[in-house]
Design an enzyme around this catalytic site. Structure first.
Site, short mmCIF file in Angstrom:
data_model
loop_
_atom_site.label_atom_id
_atom_site.label_comp_id
_atom_site.label_asym_id
_atom_site.label_seq_id
_atom_site.Cartn_x
_atom_site.Cartn_y
_atom_site.Cartn_z
N GLY A 1 86.55 78.69 33.55
CA GLY A 1 85.21 78.38 32.90
C GLY A 1 84.73 79.41 31.60
CE1 TYR B 1 73.38 79.94 36.25
CE2 TYR B 1 71.51 80.59 34.19
CZ TYR B 1 72.93 80.67 34.93
OH TYR B 1 73.57 81.11 34.37
N1 SER Z 1 73.71 80.21 29.42
C1 SER Z 1 73.35 80.24 31.17
C2 SER Z 1 72.25 78.73 30.65
O1 SER Z 1 72.09 78.41 29.84
C3 SER Z 1 71.99 81.24 31.02
O2 SER Z 1 72.87 81.97 32.18
O3 SER Z 1 72.51 78.19 32.11
#
Ligand code: SER
Length: 315
Positions: A11, A142
């Site tokens: 990733g 998330y």
């Molecule tokens: N960069 C991530 C996102 O945009 C945030 O932790 O999901």
């Protein structure tokens, strides 16, 4: 710390973390693990790679035993917008995956790095100078998984003595591996588009200010935290860290210094705009500065200069 496992190694963060850890601890001692995405061999620096589904506890246990792992940097996760599209999968990967890692850590006495995020905050959090300890009521799956992750890591530390440590990363900007399915991805896309097409349609609106950081600072932060004297850490899971607070037009203006004919327009994606609007503008990272000496090295201008140079060589 002798043998290190990095999950999510293909990733955006993992692919840069693995070679840096490899240089520090010897690439043969850093085991890169990925699931669906095949890693770029060059980025992984020739160290061992294993296929691993973090949702499979037996597989996690096997890899930990086989490689006599001492520490895990657990980077495998879905990003915010991708998670909104499949909340069940996001829960399975981001929570059950973490629980498997923590269980292995408890059983085999490992230390664990957990990446939390600006996404661990929500609309009721103070958006400016966001305190280290404040309201965390995120509205994305998330974010819910990140808060749960922070709490679970604290739980494993207090209940079982597992050495868990974490950072609340801001949006991360990098030129090696593009992020997938995040809300702050626009910043990375903008740099690629400036160099390739000289045109970019931004999916967040003007004035959407978010914390950002250049990848080398993020990698250094994770390693510094993992190497920090445990006695000095009061917070552990997870520290606010930031380097800059940027809106799309700030990055655009800076890129234009190098690519003068670059044109950015806006086409707002309502899903990602709503997510971005619920996140902090700039976090207070004084706890990280005080407890383990955090300090960013890159600002907007030094980052833009390097991003443009590296991407021009690459694309
Ligand atoms: N960069 C991530 C996102 O945009 C945030 O932790 O999901």
């Amino acid at each position: 710390m002798k043998h290190i496992l990095v999950t999510g190694a293909a990733g955006q963060i993992g692919s840069e973390l693995v070679p840096v850890l490899g240089k520090r601890y010897g690439s043969e001692n850093v085991i890169a693990a990925g699931h669906k995405t095949q890693p770029d061999k060059e980025l992984l620096d020739g160290g061992p790679f294993s296929s691993l589904d973090v949702m499979d506890f037996a597989a996690v246990e096997k890899i930990v035993k086989e490689h006599r792992i001492d520490a895990i940097y657990h980077m495998a996760a879905l990003l915010s917008a991708a998670a909104e599209k499949d909340p069940n999968l996001a829960w399975d990967v981001n929570i059950n995956g973490l629980r498997n890692i923590l269980e292995a850590a408890r059983k085999f006495n490992l230390s664990v790095f957990f990446p939390s995020s600006i996404g661990a905050f929500g609309p009721s959090t103070p958006a400016d100078n966001t305190p280290q300890d404040t309201i965390q009521r995120p509205t994305t799956i998330y974010g819910i998984a990140k808060v749960t992750g922070e709490l679970l890591c604290d739980y494993y530390f207090h209940k079982f003595g597992v050495d868990t440590r974490g950072l609340r990363f801001p949006g991360l900007i990098s030129y090696k591996t593009p992020p997938k399915g995040g809300t702050t991805d626009y910043a990375v896309e903008m740099f690629y588009a400036a160099v390739r097409e000289k045109r970019y349609e931004c999916f967040l609106k003007q004035g959407t200010r978010l914390d950002m950081m250049y990848m080398p600072d993020a990698i250094r932060a994770a390693i510094e935290l993992m190497e920090a004297d445990s006695e000095r850490l009061t917070h552990r899971n997870a520290f606010n860290i930031t380097a800059m607070s940027l809106a799309p037009e700030d990055i655009y203006a800076d890129i234009k210094k190098y690519v003068t004919d670059f044109v950015m327009t806006y086409r707002i994606d309502p899903l990602r705009q709503t997510i971005a609007d619920s996140w902090p503008h700039n976090m207070d990272d004084s706890a990280a500065r005080k407890e383990w000496g955090w300090r960013p090295e890159y600002d907007l201008s030094t980052m833009t200069k390097e991003m443009i140079k590296r991407l021009s060589e690459k694309v």
